[in-house]
Design a protein around this motif. Structure first.
Motif, PDB file in Angstrom:
ATOM      1  N   LYS A 104       6.160  -8.063   6.308  1.00 30.96           N
ATOM      2  CA  LYS A 104       6.168  -6.766   6.987  1.00 30.96           C
ATOM      3  C   LYS A 104       6.944  -5.780   6.119  1.00 30.96           C
ATOM      4  N   VAL A 105       6.375  -4.589   5.942  1.00 24.23           N
ATOM      5  CA  VAL A 105       7.023  -3.540   5.150  1.00 24.23           C
ATOM      6  C   VAL A 105       7.150  -2.305   6.025  1.00 24.23           C
ATOM      7  N   ARG A 106       8.379  -1.794   6.141  1.00 25.01           N
ATOM      8  CA  ARG A 106       8.623  -0.577   6.914  1.00 25.01           C
ATOM      9  C   ARG A 106       8.606   0.626   5.977  1.00 25.01           C
ATOM     10  N   HIS A 107       7.803   1.638   6.338  1.00 29.42           N
ATOM     11  CA  HIS A 107       7.672   2.865   5.555  1.00 29.42           C
ATOM     12  C   HIS A 107       8.299   4.025   6.330  1.00 29.42           C
ATOM     13  N   ALA A 108       8.201   5.208   5.756  1.00 30.10           N
ATOM     14  CA  ALA A 108       8.738   6.397   6.420  1.00 30.10           C
ATOM     15  C   ALA A 108       7.831   6.814   7.571  1.00 30.10           C
ATOM     16  N   ASN A 109       8.336   7.709   8.409  1.00 27.52           N
ATOM     17  CA  ASN A 109       7.580   8.305   9.519  1.00 27.52           C
ATOM     18  C   ASN A 109       7.121   7.274  10.546  1.00 27.52           C
ATOM     19  N   GLY A 110       7.884   6.183  10.737  1.00 27.47           N
ATOM     20  CA  GLY A 110       7.562   5.194  11.763  1.00 27.47           C
ATOM     21  C   GLY A 110       6.359   4.338  11.444  1.00 27.47           C
ATOM     22  N   ILE A 111       5.975   4.209  10.177  1.00 26.30           N
ATOM     23  CA  ILE A 111       4.808   3.420   9.773  1.00 26.30           C
ATOM     24  C   ILE A 111       5.263   2.058   9.279  1.00 26.30           C
ATOM     25  N   GLU A 112       4.512   1.030   9.676  1.00 25.69           N
ATOM     26  CA  GLU A 112       4.775  -0.343   9.234  1.00 25.69           C
ATOM     27  C   GLU A 112       3.451  -0.996   8.847  1.00 25.69           C
ATOM     28  N   THR A 113       3.436  -1.761   7.751  1.00 25.04           N
ATOM     29  CA  THR A 113       2.248  -2.513   7.343  1.00 25.04           C
ATOM     30  C   THR A 113       2.560  -4.005   7.379  1.00 25.04           C
ATOM     31  N   ARG A 114       1.511  -4.807   7.711  1.00 21.38           N
ATOM     32  CA  ARG A 114       1.655  -6.257   7.800  1.00 21.38           C
ATOM     33  C   ARG A 114       0.587  -6.937   6.944  1.00 21.38           C
ATOM     34  N   TYR A 115       0.990  -8.009   6.262  1.00 19.15           N
ATOM     35  CA  TYR A 115       0.111  -8.759   5.374  1.00 19.15           C
ATOM     36  C   TYR A 115       0.222 -10.238   5.772  1.00 19.15           C
TER      37      TYR A 115
ATOM     38  N   THR B  92       0.803  -1.230   0.000  1.00 20.62           N
ATOM     39  CA  THR B  92       0.000   0.000   0.000  1.00 20.62           C
ATOM     40  C   THR B  92       0.832   1.274   0.000  1.00 20.62           C
ATOM     41  N   ALA B  93       2.149   1.173   0.113  1.00 22.73           N
ATOM     42  CA  ALA B  93       2.989   2.368   0.096  1.00 22.73           C
ATOM     43  C   ALA B  93       4.428   1.951  -0.171  1.00 22.73           C
ATOM     44  N   GLU B  94       5.234   2.934  -0.533  1.00 20.70           N
ATOM     45  CA  GLU B  94       6.651   2.677  -0.781  1.00 20.70           C
ATOM     46  C   GLU B  94       7.357   2.344   0.534  1.00 20.70           C
ATOM     47  N   GLY B  95       8.254   1.366   0.502  1.00 20.36           N
ATOM     48  CA  GLY B  95       8.963   1.004   1.718  1.00 20.36           C
ATOM     49  C   GLY B  95       9.968  -0.109   1.479  1.00 20.36           C
ATOM     50  N   VAL B  96      10.430  -0.707   2.601  1.00 21.24           N
ATOM     51  CA  VAL B  96      11.425  -1.779   2.561  1.00 21.24           C
ATOM     52  C   VAL B  96      10.859  -2.983   3.308  1.00 21.24           C
ATOM     53  N   VAL B  97      10.983  -4.170   2.719  1.00 28.78           N
ATOM     54  CA  VAL B  97      10.513  -5.403   3.348  1.00 28.78           C
ATOM     55  C   VAL B  97      11.456  -5.757   4.501  1.00 28.78           C
ATOM     56  N   VAL B  98      10.920  -5.878   5.703  1.00 29.41           N
ATOM     57  CA  VAL B  98      11.736  -6.211   6.874  1.00 29.41           C
ATOM     58  C   VAL B  98      11.459  -7.628   7.373  1.00 29.41           C
ATOM     59  N   HIS B  99      10.402  -8.267   6.865  1.00 25.82           N
ATOM     60  CA  HIS B  99      10.100  -9.659   7.251  1.00 25.82           C
ATOM     61  C   HIS B  99       9.326 -10.294   6.114  1.00 25.82           C
ATOM     62  N   ALA B 100       9.733 -11.490   5.709  1.00 26.82           N
ATOM     63  CA  ALA B 100       9.043 -12.230   4.647  1.00 26.82           C
ATOM     64  C   ALA B 100       9.205 -13.716   4.932  1.00 26.82           C
ATOM     65  N   ASP B 101       8.460 -14.212   5.935  1.00 27.07           N
ATOM     66  CA  ASP B 101       8.608 -15.606   6.357  1.00 27.07           C
ATOM     67  C   ASP B 101       7.397 -15.977   7.215  1.00 27.07           C
ATOM     68  N   TRP B 102       7.438 -17.196   7.757  1.00 27.27           N
ATOM     69  CA  TRP B 102       6.376 -17.701   8.629  1.00 27.27           C
ATOM     70  C   TRP B 102       6.536 -17.096  10.027  1.00 27.27           C
ATOM     71  N   GLN B 103       5.400 -16.732  10.654  1.00 29.88           N
ATOM     72  CA  GLN B 103       5.429 -16.224  12.031  1.00 29.88           C
ATOM     73  C   GLN B 103       4.174 -16.683  12.764  1.00 29.88           C
ATOM     74  N   SER B 104       4.309 -17.715  13.564  1.00 31.85           N
ATOM     75  CA  SER B 104       3.270 -18.273  14.453  1.00 31.85           C
ATOM     76  C   SER B 104       1.865 -18.107  13.883  1.00 31.85           C
ATOM     77  N   GLY B 105       0.977 -17.408  14.612  1.00 29.48           N
ATOM     78  CA  GLY B 105      -0.420 -17.315  14.218  1.00 29.48           C
ATOM     79  C   GLY B 105      -0.652 -16.544  12.933  1.00 29.48           C
ATOM     80  N   TYR B 106       0.299 -15.684  12.552  1.00 23.84           N
ATOM     81  CA  TYR B 106       0.155 -14.943  11.306  1.00 23.84           C
ATOM     82  C   TYR B 106       0.306 -15.828  10.068  1.00 23.84           C
TER      83      TYR B 106
END
Length: 437
Positions: A368-379, A349-363
């Motif tokens: 996870k994508v880290r964006h500017a201004n302390g924003i992070e999105t999770r899929y 949903t926005a420009e950023g850097v992938v900080v996680h791309a793997d299996w994580q427990s219940g998710y």
């Protein structure tokens, strides 16, 4: 004591259940069965209990059947209402999507027009300076011509005076005097012709100067129209962006500061633009152009800031909302769930850097994508991950496929937005960007 009580009870039972005999006759013999009052009482109580139980069981079954029918009917009505509501929400979402696409198209057209108008403005400013320089040259030439004309007139008067004097003394003239008179007459004629040519040149210069002044006035009017159009375009383009950031709860000042820090190199997209003059004070048009270019610079910063905030929708195909942000079954649901067919593409949903791309427990499979201004999105709950850790992504890039991995009850996307590590409602950003993206 017991005998008297038994006798009394037997006597009382005899009143209601007298002793009876049941005869059983065959071809050769007759027998009977004696039914005592106690036996009859026991049979009566047992039969009554069986009948009562039958009536109660029948009533319970009947009431349960009626209740089940009502419950199923109510459930069917609720389901129809829910489906109608979902269809209405889906239609509204599609309409909002169309409006957002149309707004984005208008925004892109406005940017193209602004770019074209900016080029025209620069060309117009260059042409205006050329005209001003040309007018200055013409005025200088005209002043020189006027001076030459005055000199020529003075010389012509002197020659006329000399010719008069020579004519008055021509009766006693010698051949040398006649020759001198011819030379003076020739010089006088040349001077007159030169004077006439100077006058014609001056008139031509004056006419050209008037034409250039008219062209300059028309160009200034055209520049004023371009300025007004650009200023209106700036207002139309900047206000929706400011409203979008405010609706999402983001500080425009901090966003602009972040963008300036990220794009501070000279010659980059954030390099300040301005008109300047080599000497003297800035003109009103130059100040107006500088203000307009500052607004263009601000619009460019807003555009870059908007690219780094998650205002877009993670799904670009048909879907339905299945669960929102907030408390659910006594637990905090930190995102929004979108349901669509298995394998539906998921877009960042926005420009950023992938900080996680793997299996994580219940998710399950999580990006996870880290964006500017302390924003992070999770899929979360993806069927397949299509990016790697450390990869830079831009808005709209496909990062995975919708699935049912992890702690999930069906195929859907669990989408989260976190601001400085705290989960916030993703719909706040999506709704804020509906009229822009």
């Amino acid at each position: 004591m017991r005998t008297r009580l038994a006798i009394r009870m037997h006597a009382m039972l005899e009143r209601y259940f007298p002793e009876r005999r049941l005869f059983l006759r065959s071809d050769s013999d007759t027998r009977f069965i004696r039914l005592k009052p106690g036996t009859q009482l026991f049979a009566f109580v047992g039969g009554s209990a069986i009948v009562a139980w039958t009536i109660i069981a029948t009533a319970i079954l009947l009431m349960d059947s009626i209740g089940s029918g009502n419950f199923r009917e109510q459930a069917r009505r609720d389901q129809q209402t829910y489906e109608l509501r979902l269809n209405a929400l889906s239609d509204e979402r599609d309409a909002r999507t169309d409006e957002a696409l149309a707004a984005q198209a208008r925004f892109n057209v406005a940017l193209d027009q602004i770019s074209e108008m900016q080029s025209q403005l620069l060309e117009s400013e260059t042409r205006r300076r050329e005209l001003e320089t040309g007018i200055e040259v013409i005025q200088s030439t005209l002043r020189r011509t006027m001076q030459e004309r005055d000199i020529a007139r003075s010389e012509a008067r002197e020659l006329d005076q000399a010719q008069t004097e020579i004519a008055s003394s021509s009766n006693g003239a010698t051949p040398q005097s006649n020759e001198m008179l011819d030379v003076i007459s020739t010089a006088l004629a040349d001077t007159a012709a030169e004077r006439d040519q100077v006058i014609r040149d001056a008139q031509s210069a004056l006419s050209l100067a008037e034409e250039m002044k008219l062209e300059l006035a028309l160009m200034e009017e055209k520049n004023d129209q371009i300025f007004r159009q650009l200023e209106d375009a700036m207002t139309i383009s900047v206000e929706p962006l400011e409203k979008m950031f405010t609706s999402a709860g983001l500080s425009t000042k901090s966003l602009m500061d972040e963008v300036k820090r990220g794009y501070s190199g000279q010659g980059g997209p954030m390099m300040p633009l301005s008109f300047s003059t080599k000497s003297g004070d800035l003109t009103a048009e130059t100040l107006r152009a500088n203000r307009l270019l500052d607004q263009l610079d601000q619009l460019n910063m807003y555009r870059i800031a908007a690219e780094t905030a998650p205002f877009a929708n993670p799904l670009q195909s048909s879907f339905r909302y299945t669960s929102g942000f907030g408390m659910r079954w006594g637990r905090m649901h930190k995102g929004t769930d979108f349901a669509a067919p298995y394998g539906t593409p998921i877009h960042v949903t926005a420009e950023g850097v992938v900080v996680h791309a793997d299996w994580q427990s219940g998710y399950g499979r999580l990006v996870k994508v880290r964006h500017a201004n302390g924003i992070e999105t999770r899929y979360a709950h993806l069927a397949k991950i299509r990016v790697k850790k450390g990869q830079r992504v831009s808005r709209g890039d496909v990062i995975g496929d919708m699935g049912n991995s992890g702690r999930s009850t069906g195929t859907h996307l669990h989408y989260e937005v976190r601001l400085n590590g705290r989960a916030v409602n993703p719909m706040t950003f999506i709704k804020a960007g509906q009229n822009v993206f």
